[in-house]
Design a protein around this motif. Structure first.
Motif, PDB file in Angstrom:
ATOM      1  N   ARG A 103       0.810  -1.220   0.000  1.00 43.99           N
ATOM      2  CA  ARG A 103       0.000   0.000   0.000  1.00 43.99           C
ATOM      3  C   ARG A 103       0.840   1.265   0.000  1.00 43.99           C
ATOM      4  NH1 ARG A 103      -1.368   3.930   3.000  1.00 43.99           N
ATOM      5  NH2 ARG A 103       0.007   3.189   4.635  1.00 43.99           N
ATOM      6  N   GLN A 104       1.901   1.304   0.824  1.00 44.82           N
ATOM      7  CA  GLN A 104       2.627   2.561   1.016  1.00 44.82           C
ATOM      8  C   GLN A 104       3.380   3.034  -0.225  1.00 44.82           C
ATOM      9  OE1 GLN A 104       3.245  -0.313   2.545  1.00 44.82           O
ATOM     10  NE2 GLN A 104       5.437  -0.646   2.954  1.00 44.82           N
ATOM     11  N   LYS A 105       3.587   2.147  -1.182  1.00 46.34           N
ATOM     12  CA  LYS A 105       4.322   2.548  -2.382  1.00 46.34           C
ATOM     13  C   LYS A 105       3.462   3.333  -3.386  1.00 46.34           C
ATOM     14  CE  LYS A 105       8.284   0.852  -1.202  1.00 46.34           C
ATOM     15  NZ  LYS A 105       9.417   1.762  -0.876  1.00 46.34           N
ATOM     16  N   GLY A 106       2.143   3.345  -3.199  1.00 42.50           N
ATOM     17  CA  GLY A 106       1.295   4.208  -4.003  1.00 42.50           C
ATOM     18  C   GLY A 106       0.988   3.709  -5.397  1.00 42.50           C
ATOM     19  N   HIS A 107       0.953   2.399  -5.584  1.00 52.04           N
ATOM     20  CA  HIS A 107       0.647   1.875  -6.916  1.00 52.04           C
ATOM     21  C   HIS A 107      -0.742   2.297  -7.392  1.00 52.04           C
ATOM     22  CE1 HIS A 107       3.983  -0.797  -5.749  1.00 52.04           C
ATOM     23  NE2 HIS A 107       4.180  -0.955  -7.049  1.00 52.04           N
ATOM     24  N   ASP A 108      -1.688   2.419  -6.468  1.00 55.80           N
ATOM     25  CA  ASP A 108      -3.031   2.819  -6.894  1.00 55.80           C
ATOM     26  C   ASP A 108      -3.021   4.237  -7.450  1.00 55.80           C
ATOM     27  OD1 ASP A 108      -2.449   3.752  -4.289  1.00 55.80           O
ATOM     28  OD2 ASP A 108      -4.575   4.014  -3.829  1.00 55.80           O
ATOM     29  N   VAL A 109      -2.197   5.113  -6.868  1.00 53.95           N
ATOM     30  CA  VAL A 109      -2.072   6.474  -7.396  1.00 53.95           C
ATOM     31  C   VAL A 109      -1.506   6.418  -8.820  1.00 53.95           C
ATOM     32  CG1 VAL A 109      -0.991   8.731  -7.057  1.00 53.95           C
ATOM     33  CG2 VAL A 109      -1.725   7.384  -5.069  1.00 53.95           C
ATOM     34  N   PHE A 110      -0.520   5.564  -9.014  1.00 56.83           N
ATOM     35  CA  PHE A 110       0.108   5.422 -10.328  1.00 56.83           C
ATOM     36  C   PHE A 110      -0.896   4.921 -11.366  1.00 56.83           C
ATOM     37  CE2 PHE A 110       2.924   2.823 -13.221  1.00 56.83           C
ATOM     38  CZ  PHE A 110       3.527   3.906 -13.850  1.00 56.83           C
ATOM     39  N   VAL A 111      -1.650   3.877 -11.026  1.00 51.40           N
ATOM     40  CA  VAL A 111      -2.597   3.305 -11.988  1.00 51.40           C
ATOM     41  C   VAL A 111      -3.708   4.301 -12.308  1.00 51.40           C
ATOM     42  CG1 VAL A 111      -4.242   1.441 -12.396  1.00 51.40           C
ATOM     43  CG2 VAL A 111      -2.051   0.942 -11.304  1.00 51.40           C
ATOM     44  N   ARG A 112      -4.186   5.025 -11.305  1.00 46.58           N
ATOM     45  CA  ARG A 112      -5.213   6.045 -11.575  1.00 46.58           C
ATOM     46  C   ARG A 112      -4.644   7.167 -12.456  1.00 46.58           C
ATOM     47  NH1 ARG A 112      -9.568   4.823  -8.415  1.00 46.58           N
ATOM     48  NH2 ARG A 112      -9.114   3.585  -6.543  1.00 46.58           N
ATOM     49  N   ALA A 113      -3.366   7.496 -12.269  1.00 45.53           N
ATOM     50  CA  ALA A 113      -2.735   8.488 -13.151  1.00 45.53           C
ATOM     51  C   ALA A 113      -2.669   7.967 -14.584  1.00 45.53           C
ATOM     52  CB  ALA A 113      -1.333   8.831 -12.643  1.00 45.53           C
ATOM     53  N   LEU A 114      -2.393   6.690 -14.740  1.00 45.45           N
ATOM     54  CA  LEU A 114      -2.394   6.098 -16.082  1.00 45.45           C
ATOM     55  C   LEU A 114      -3.785   6.212 -16.708  1.00 45.45           C
ATOM     56  CD1 LEU A 114      -0.266   2.844 -15.517  1.00 45.45           C
ATOM     57  CD2 LEU A 114       0.505   5.090 -16.348  1.00 45.45           C
ATOM     58  N   GLY A 115      -4.815   6.028 -15.880  1.00 43.59           N
ATOM     59  CA  GLY A 115      -6.174   6.195 -16.378  1.00 43.59           C
ATOM     60  C   GLY A 115      -6.411   7.608 -16.892  1.00 43.59           C
ATOM     61  N   GLU A 116      -5.893   8.605 -16.187  1.00 46.21           N
ATOM     62  CA  GLU A 116      -6.006   9.998 -16.639  1.00 46.21           C
ATOM     63  C   GLU A 116      -5.306  10.174 -17.984  1.00 46.21           C
ATOM     64  OE1 GLU A 116      -7.487  12.694 -15.172  1.00 46.21           O
ATOM     65  OE2 GLU A 116      -8.300  11.514 -13.517  1.00 46.21           O
ATOM     66  N   LEU A 117      -4.128   9.568 -18.113  1.00 46.37           N
ATOM     67  CA  LEU A 117      -3.397   9.663 -19.380  1.00 46.37           C
ATOM     68  C   LEU A 117      -4.175   8.984 -20.507  1.00 46.37           C
ATOM     69  CD1 LEU A 117       0.240   8.877 -18.140  1.00 46.37           C
ATOM     70  CD2 LEU A 117      -0.732  11.125 -18.663  1.00 46.37           C
ATOM     71  N   TYR A 118      -4.777   7.855 -20.219  1.00 47.48           N
ATOM     72  CA  TYR A 118      -5.533   7.107 -21.227  1.00 47.48           C
ATOM     73  C   TYR A 118      -6.739   7.912 -21.730  1.00 47.48           C
ATOM     74  CZ  TYR A 118      -8.602   3.486 -23.133  1.00 47.48           C
ATOM     75  OH  TYR A 118      -9.443   2.765 -23.942  1.00 47.48           O
ATOM     76  N   ARG A 119      -7.374   8.609 -20.809  1.00 50.79           N
ATOM     77  CA  ARG A 119      -8.560   9.386 -21.186  1.00 50.79           C
ATOM     78  C   ARG A 119      -8.201  10.745 -21.793  1.00 50.79           C
ATOM     79  NH1 ARG A 119     -10.104   6.681 -16.482  1.00 50.79           N
ATOM     80  NH2 ARG A 119      -9.363   8.363 -15.131  1.00 50.79           N
ATOM     81  N   GLY A 120      -6.906  11.049 -21.830  1.00 46.57           N
ATOM     82  CA  GLY A 120      -6.464  12.304 -22.420  1.00 46.57           C
ATOM     83  C   GLY A 120      -6.651  13.507 -21.535  1.00 46.57           C
ATOM     84  N   ALA A 121      -6.943  13.273 -20.257  1.00 45.01           N
ATOM     85  CA  ALA A 121      -7.210  14.391 -19.344  1.00 45.01           C
ATOM     86  C   ALA A 121      -5.975  15.234 -19.079  1.00 45.01           C
ATOM     87  CB  ALA A 121      -7.770  13.854 -18.023  1.00 45.01           C
ATOM     88  N   ALA A 122      -4.780  14.649 -19.263  1.00 47.16           N
ATOM     89  CA  ALA A 122      -3.543  15.375 -18.979  1.00 47.16           C
ATOM     90  C   ALA A 122      -2.909  15.944 -20.242  1.00 47.16           C
ATOM     91  CB  ALA A 122      -2.550  14.454 -18.263  1.00 47.16           C
ATOM     92  N   GLY A 123      -3.532  15.753 -21.394  1.00 44.52           N
ATOM     93  CA  GLY A 123      -2.954  16.228 -22.640  1.00 44.52           C
ATOM     94  C   GLY A 123      -2.604  15.072 -23.559  1.00 44.52           C
ATOM     95  N   THR A 124      -2.147  15.411 -24.742  1.00 42.47           N
ATOM     96  CA  THR A 124      -1.827  14.410 -25.762  1.00 42.47           C
ATOM     97  C   THR A 124      -0.429  13.847 -25.535  1.00 42.47           C
ATOM     98  OG1 THR A 124      -3.211  15.568 -27.349  1.00 42.47           O
ATOM     99  CG2 THR A 124      -1.635  13.965 -28.222  1.00 42.47           C
ATOM    100  N   LEU A 125      -0.318  12.517 -25.590  1.00 41.11           N
ATOM    101  CA  LEU A 125       0.958  11.838 -25.430  1.00 41.11           C
ATOM    102  C   LEU A 125       1.253  10.997 -26.662  1.00 41.11           C
ATOM    103  CD1 LEU A 125       0.390  12.493 -22.354  1.00 41.11           C
ATOM    104  CD2 LEU A 125       1.630  10.378 -21.853  1.00 41.11           C
ATOM    105  N   PRO A 126       2.520  10.680 -26.896  1.00 43.89           N
ATOM    106  CA  PRO A 126       2.843   9.686 -27.915  1.00 43.89           C
ATOM    107  C   PRO A 126       2.362   8.314 -27.450  1.00 43.89           C
ATOM    108  CG  PRO A 126       4.793  10.242 -26.644  1.00 43.89           C
ATOM    109  CD  PRO A 126       3.718  11.199 -26.210  1.00 43.89           C
ATOM    110  N   PRO A 127       2.409   7.302 -28.302  1.00 46.18           N
ATOM    111  CA  PRO A 127       2.050   5.949 -27.849  1.00 46.18           C
ATOM    112  C   PRO A 127       2.851   5.584 -26.600  1.00 46.18           C
ATOM    113  CG  PRO A 127       2.378   5.985 -30.216  1.00 46.18           C
ATOM    114  CD  PRO A 127       2.819   7.327 -29.721  1.00 46.18           C
ATOM    115  N   TRP A 128       2.156   5.094 -25.570  1.00 52.80           N
ATOM    116  CA  TRP A 128       2.841   4.860 -24.308  1.00 52.80           C
ATOM    117  C   TRP A 128       2.439   3.525 -23.693  1.00 52.80           C
ATOM    118  CZ3 TRP A 128      -0.198   4.185 -19.975  1.00 52.80           C
ATOM    119  CH2 TRP A 128      -1.522   4.676 -20.047  1.00 52.80           C
ATOM    120  N   GLU A 129       3.293   3.077 -22.783  1.00 54.55           N
ATOM    121  CA  GLU A 129       3.012   1.882 -21.977  1.00 54.55           C
ATOM    122  C   GLU A 129       3.627   2.080 -20.603  1.00 54.55           C
ATOM    123  OE1 GLU A 129       6.260  -1.417 -22.877  1.00 54.55           O
ATOM    124  OE2 GLU A 129       5.432  -0.598 -24.758  1.00 54.55           O
ATOM    125  N   ALA A 130       3.156   1.321 -19.642  1.00 54.01           N
ATOM    126  CA  ALA A 130       3.670   1.401 -18.275  1.00 54.01           C
ATOM    127  C   ALA A 130       4.199   0.040 -17.844  1.00 54.01           C
ATOM    128  CB  ALA A 130       2.573   1.860 -17.315  1.00 54.01           C
TER     129      ALA A 130
END
Length: 357
Positions: free
Chosen positions: A188-215
């Motif tokens: 829990r303390q490493k914050g993986h859920d924060v990371f995955v939710r951030a990836l969701g933001e990137l996927y939905r384009g909420a943070a702007g346009t990115l090149p093709p990406w993977e995590a």
């Protein structure tokens, strides 16, 4: 006559703390002033790594800290010696405190504490207060110890260090992909859920346009299935690979950005330093211990702890600003000079001398 140090770690895994013990043992072995032995469970990766490097080892029987075979082996090794018992994890701290109390003062006790959680009530906290000295691997941890009743003169700060020569530079790809990486035990303390939710933001384009990406997530632990479920909910399961435990030195050169979204309990993050050694732009949560390493927009980016939207925006900014990335990478390389294994070991040696005068 040399000064004898017993480096005790009862972990059965190979994480950042165990690597620190190994680095320290290597430097002590190079010094004519000290002798040392790595004491660890018989099947622990740390013990095998130390033995393979030709370092003196003391195999301990049993899987429990209070196993009679472990007690007997340590008591026999300590008997008749004036030495320092240096514990490096929570289980060995308790065992060390017990052994120290029965040594008649011949064994000095030093604890290294690597997490910033407040001390618990009862024996779990008191075992640290019984030591001759305690090292916090960050100033935040040291302050927690003082707040818990440890006399200030017994509390020291020695940040963890790494051997940067063991890391290869980031791989330059020409395929146009962006690889966003995270390294840490799936807890829990490493914050993986924060990371995955951030990836969701990137996927939905909420943070702007990115090149093709993977995590890519490096690490093992109990949160594997919940993280996969969260990735499915966020729609990023096809873009995210959970690769289990891997050697970070092998995997990190394949990243383009390193995220360190720890939510609490962090000490002196080895992952941040590894990112610097590889030449990655680092974005980390603004925990107090992280900010002892990361200076915002100088050697990394900091984002508000737990704010997955801020993490997503920071990643998008790094993806689109090559000049910023180059500046952060250069700042990281310069900062790394303060956090080498040589500097760490030198600080411990000075503390050892003060305890054995």
């Amino acid at each position: 006559m040399d000064m004898h140090i017993v480096l005790l770690d009862l972990g059965h895994e190979l994480r950042g703390g165990q690597r620190q013990v190994f680095y320290l043992a290597q430097r002590l072995a190079d010094s004519p002033e000290f002798s040392c032995v790595v004491a660890a469970p018989r099947n622990a990766p740390l013990l095998h790594m130390a033995a393979d490097a030709g370092l003196p080892v003391l195999p301990l029987g049993g899987r429990r800290a209070w196993d009679p075979r472990t007690l007997y082996t340590l008591m026999r090794h300590l008997r008749g010696r004036t030495c320092i018992l240096h514990t490096n994890d929570a289980h060995s701290a308790g065992l060390g405190a017990w052994l120290h109390s029965r040594s008649g003062g011949a064994t000095r006790l030093l604890h290294t504490r690597r997490v910033s959680y407040p001390l618990r009530q009862g024996w779990r906290g008191r075992k640290y207060l019984l030591a001759d000295a305690v090292v916090g691997v960050s100033a935040e941890i040291a302050q927690v110890m003082r707040d818990s009743g440890m006399p200030a003169e017994k509390v020291h700060v020695i940040h963890s260090g790494i051997d940067a020569s063991l890391y290869t530079p980031r791989t330059t790809r020409q395929d146009g992909r962006l690889v966003i990486g995270m390294v840490g035990a799936l807890t829990r303390q490493k914050g993986h859920d924060v990371f995955v939710r951030a990836l969701g933001e990137l996927y939905r384009g909420a943070a702007g346009t990115l090149p093709p990406w993977e995590a890519r997530i490096i690490g093992s632990g109990p949160l594997f299935e919940p993280l996969l479920e969260l990735a499915r909910q966020e729609g990023v399961e096809s873009r995210m690979a959970c690769l289990g435990w891997q050697d970070s030195r092998v995997m990190m050169p394949g990243f383009d950005i390193l995220a360190v979204p720890s939510v609490d309990g962090e000490g002196s993050s080895a992952v941040i330093k590894e990112g610097w050694a590889v030449g990655l732009p680092v974005i980390a949560s603004d925990l107090a211990s992280n900010l002892e390493l990361v200076r915002h927009e100088d050697n990394g980016l900091a984002f508000a702890n737990g704010d997955h939207g801020a993490l997503a925006r920071g990643i998008a900014r790094l993806a689109s600003d090559a000049g910023l990335c180059a500046r952060l990478v250069q700042g990281g390389r310069q900062s790394l000079e303060e956090f080498t294994d040589v500097r760490m070991a030198g600080a411990y040696m000075r503390l050892y001398r003060s305890l054995l005068v």
